[in-house]
Design a protein around this motif. Sequence first.
Motif, PDB file in Angstrom:
ATOM      1  N   GLN A 134       0.818  -1.215   0.000  1.00  0.00           N
ATOM      2  CA  GLN A 134       0.000   0.000   0.000  1.00  0.00           C
ATOM      3  C   GLN A 134       0.852   1.267   0.000  1.00  0.00           C
ATOM      4  O   GLN A 134       0.338   2.373  -0.228  1.00  0.00           O
ATOM      5  CB  GLN A 134      -0.937   0.018   1.226  1.00  0.00           C
ATOM      6  CG  GLN A 134      -1.713  -1.258   1.479  1.00  0.00           C
ATOM      7  CD  GLN A 134      -2.366  -1.819   0.243  1.00  0.00           C
ATOM      8  OE1 GLN A 134      -3.058  -1.114  -0.499  1.00  0.00           O
ATOM      9  NE2 GLN A 134      -2.138  -3.114  -0.007  1.00  0.00           N
ATOM     10  N   GLU A 137       0.829   4.002  -2.758  1.00  0.00           N
ATOM     11  CA  GLU A 137      -0.351   4.873  -2.777  1.00  0.00           C
ATOM     12  C   GLU A 137      -0.276   5.956  -1.695  1.00  0.00           C
ATOM     13  O   GLU A 137      -1.032   6.929  -1.752  1.00  0.00           O
ATOM     14  CB  GLU A 137      -1.620   4.035  -2.561  1.00  0.00           C
ATOM     15  CG  GLU A 137      -1.902   3.023  -3.640  1.00  0.00           C
ATOM     16  CD  GLU A 137      -2.211   3.668  -4.986  1.00  0.00           C
ATOM     17  OE1 GLU A 137      -2.731   4.811  -4.983  1.00  0.00           O
ATOM     18  OE2 GLU A 137      -1.914   3.048  -6.009  1.00  0.00           O
ATOM     19  N   ALA A 141       1.893  11.217  -1.263  1.00  0.00           N
ATOM     20  CA  ALA A 141       0.503  11.595  -1.539  1.00  0.00           C
ATOM     21  C   ALA A 141       0.125  12.871  -0.794  1.00  0.00           C
ATOM     22  O   ALA A 141       0.798  13.292   0.157  1.00  0.00           O
ATOM     23  CB  ALA A 141      -0.435  10.450  -1.140  1.00  0.00           C
ATOM     24  N   VAL A 145      -5.393  12.356   0.690  1.00  0.00           N
ATOM     25  CA  VAL A 145      -5.336  10.888   0.632  1.00  0.00           C
ATOM     26  C   VAL A 145      -5.221  10.312   2.038  1.00  0.00           C
ATOM     27  O   VAL A 145      -5.923   9.355   2.390  1.00  0.00           O
ATOM     28  CB  VAL A 145      -4.152  10.425  -0.239  1.00  0.00           C
ATOM     29  CG1 VAL A 145      -3.982   8.915  -0.150  1.00  0.00           C
ATOM     30  CG2 VAL A 145      -4.357  10.850  -1.686  1.00  0.00           C
ATOM     31  N   ARG A 188      -6.125   9.625  -6.792  1.00  0.00           N
ATOM     32  CA  ARG A 188      -6.049   8.436  -7.655  1.00  0.00           C
ATOM     33  C   ARG A 188      -7.260   7.529  -7.470  1.00  0.00           C
ATOM     34  O   ARG A 188      -7.736   7.327  -6.347  1.00  0.00           O
ATOM     35  CB  ARG A 188      -4.776   7.634  -7.347  1.00  0.00           C
ATOM     36  CG  ARG A 188      -3.582   8.076  -8.195  1.00  0.00           C
ATOM     37  CD  ARG A 188      -2.320   7.379  -7.740  1.00  0.00           C
ATOM     38  NE  ARG A 188      -2.379   5.941  -7.843  1.00  0.00           N
ATOM     39  CZ  ARG A 188      -2.133   5.247  -8.958  1.00  0.00           C
ATOM     40  NH1 ARG A 188      -1.854   5.873 -10.076  1.00  0.00           N
ATOM     41  NH2 ARG A 188      -2.182   3.936  -8.960  1.00  0.00           N
ATOM     42  N   THR A 189      -7.729   7.016  -8.591  1.00  0.00           N
ATOM     43  CA  THR A 189      -8.881   6.108  -8.568  1.00  0.00           C
ATOM     44  C   THR A 189      -8.506   4.781  -9.216  1.00  0.00           C
ATOM     45  O   THR A 189      -7.410   4.626  -9.776  1.00  0.00           O
ATOM     46  CB  THR A 189     -10.070   6.722  -9.331  1.00  0.00           C
ATOM     47  OG1 THR A 189      -9.700   6.879 -10.712  1.00  0.00           O
ATOM     48  CG2 THR A 189     -10.461   8.077  -8.749  1.00  0.00           C
ATOM     49  N   MET A 193      -5.422   2.954 -12.572  1.00  0.00           N
ATOM     50  CA  MET A 193      -4.561   1.771 -12.549  1.00  0.00           C
ATOM     51  C   MET A 193      -4.418   1.143 -13.935  1.00  0.00           C
ATOM     52  O   MET A 193      -3.435   0.469 -14.219  1.00  0.00           O
ATOM     53  CB  MET A 193      -5.129   0.724 -11.588  1.00  0.00           C
ATOM     54  CG  MET A 193      -5.211   1.170 -10.139  1.00  0.00           C
ATOM     55  SD  MET A 193      -3.588   1.221  -9.377  1.00  0.00           S
ATOM     56  CE  MET A 193      -3.205  -0.523  -9.299  1.00  0.00           C
ATOM     57  N   MET A 316      -8.620   5.017  -4.742  1.00  0.00           N
ATOM     58  CA  MET A 316      -7.694   4.000  -4.251  1.00  0.00           C
ATOM     59  C   MET A 316      -7.537   4.088  -2.741  1.00  0.00           C
ATOM     60  O   MET A 316      -7.251   3.096  -2.077  1.00  0.00           O
ATOM     61  CB  MET A 316      -6.331   4.163  -4.932  1.00  0.00           C
ATOM     62  CG  MET A 316      -6.301   3.697  -6.378  1.00  0.00           C
ATOM     63  SD  MET A 316      -6.728   1.950  -6.558  1.00  0.00           S
ATOM     64  CE  MET A 316      -5.416   1.187  -5.615  1.00  0.00           C
ATOM     65  N   ALA A 317      -7.727   5.277  -2.175  1.00  0.00           N
ATOM     66  CA  ALA A 317      -7.595   5.464  -0.728  1.00  0.00           C
ATOM     67  C   ALA A 317      -8.565   4.564   0.027  1.00  0.00           C
ATOM     68  O   ALA A 317      -8.246   4.040   1.104  1.00  0.00           O
ATOM     69  CB  ALA A 317      -7.838   6.918  -0.357  1.00  0.00           C
ATOM     70  N   VAL A 320      -7.110   1.108  -0.108  1.00  0.00           N
ATOM     71  CA  VAL A 320      -5.919   1.073   0.751  1.00  0.00           C
ATOM     72  C   VAL A 320      -6.341   0.878   2.206  1.00  0.00           C
ATOM     73  O   VAL A 320      -5.734   0.110   2.954  1.00  0.00           O
ATOM     74  CB  VAL A 320      -5.080   2.364   0.595  1.00  0.00           C
ATOM     75  CG1 VAL A 320      -4.036   2.465   1.702  1.00  0.00           C
ATOM     76  CG2 VAL A 320      -4.401   2.378  -0.769  1.00  0.00           C
TER      77      VAL A 320
END
Length: 491
Positions: A134, A137, A141, A145, A188-189, A193, A316-317, A320
């Motif tokens: 993780q 990410e 950041a 995030v 980020r989503t 990716m 993405m958070a 994560v």
Amino acid sequence: MKSLHQDWLANVRNDLLAGLVVALALIPEAIAFSIIAGVDPRVGLYASFCIATVMAFAGGRPGMISAATGAMALLMVTLVKDYGLQYLLAATILTGVLQIVAGWLRLGTLMRFVSRSVITGFVNALAILIFMAQMPELIGASWVVYAMVAAGLAIIYLFPYLSKAVPSPLVAIVVLTALALGMGLDIRTVGDMGDLPDSLPIFLLPEVPLNFETLRIIFPVSATLAVVGLLESMMTASIVDELTDSSSDKNRECVGQGVANISCGFLGGMAGCAMIGQSVINVKSGGRGRLSTLAAGIFLLLMVVFAGDWVARIPMAALVAVMIMVSIGTFNWASVRDLRQHPKSSSVVMLATVIVVVATHDLAKGVLVGVLLSGFFFAHKVGQILHIGSMSEDEGRVRTYKVTGQVFFASAERFVNAFDFREVIEKVRIDVSRAHFWDITAISALDKVVVKFRREATEVEVIGLNEASSTMVDRFAVHDKPDAVEQLMGH
């Protein structure tokens, strides 16, 4: 019928919700593993769908999640780089064949040779790797995030106090996605990716020559994939057994993994195996039956193909936060406290397993080191459990040695050194009624003792051999074979 109901219909609501949570968590991981292997994201996503769906029916552990994994992806890099995707698909099919053979040979029963310390080390190392995964990410950041991850963890751990009707990881994903969309947050989503597939997988044959050259190229990779996949799956099954206080069929799991990988190769996916992280998510979210595994696979495919635009917007958070929860829940915190209380050998095995897995990112190497260390410590410990006492009889003309314990490669030297070959005596009687001779090394040690006494003109009598030891002596001992004795004495 009872088993059918227990596996599929006893926990329908929780299985479906847990499967949905797992599917959401699988998407970014499948994409990430595809990138690691050097293939298109859809290869990992199709693999995760196919393997999870097939394993729901063919697997030996209800409630366990199997899909594309990082451990397997790392082993594919060179093959993909040198020969391309088609050879990877062929290797995936061969991997499945080898795993089916392993299941037919009942190699799943070998799990009983893996000690508790190795399993604990495996679990702790995997928890650390999940957390480390993780970091990309989080490092560098924005504060937004970190705030989102913190909010996600707060929801995951606090929401169950309000209600357990819905898995808290699912609530965290939905709330954080809504928050990110509503506030227009630039983070980020899942869509960042990689591209999500927009069509269903189709049956295809790998476009490779069907000759020995192809077999030479893919067999080493397939054999490694098969071993690592089965090892990780067996370890994960043991962990889920403990989490759910139930048992699983390890040999059926081997065959199931093989069937899943063969199917996967024909549908354009990469080889996979059981995932401890996703399996823990499933169990923690209430998933127990085969329906949860099936739901994870089907929801995954439906979401990426028919709801890809929405799935791509999941921050993405949020995922994560879910994976950090998995990492914290997976790590065996009691094992740290028990380091001082448990035997040093057990602690060394556990720590060695953790260090090797984390250092190499290779679960197989860590488990192999742990198993070898466990075997070494066990052999050393058992080798010390050997006592040889003696008493003089018949006015000093006869000495009887009484052997108690296990004689094998680790204790053979102690066995030989316990006898006094310099004593001038007519006869030596060796009583082994309370001993057991395990291997050729032990028989060789007995030969050496008998021959050394005879070299000093001392008569030797061995008494009390149990049936198994007697069979070994009859087959492999040479002290009653004149030609062999002469050769032994000559050395």
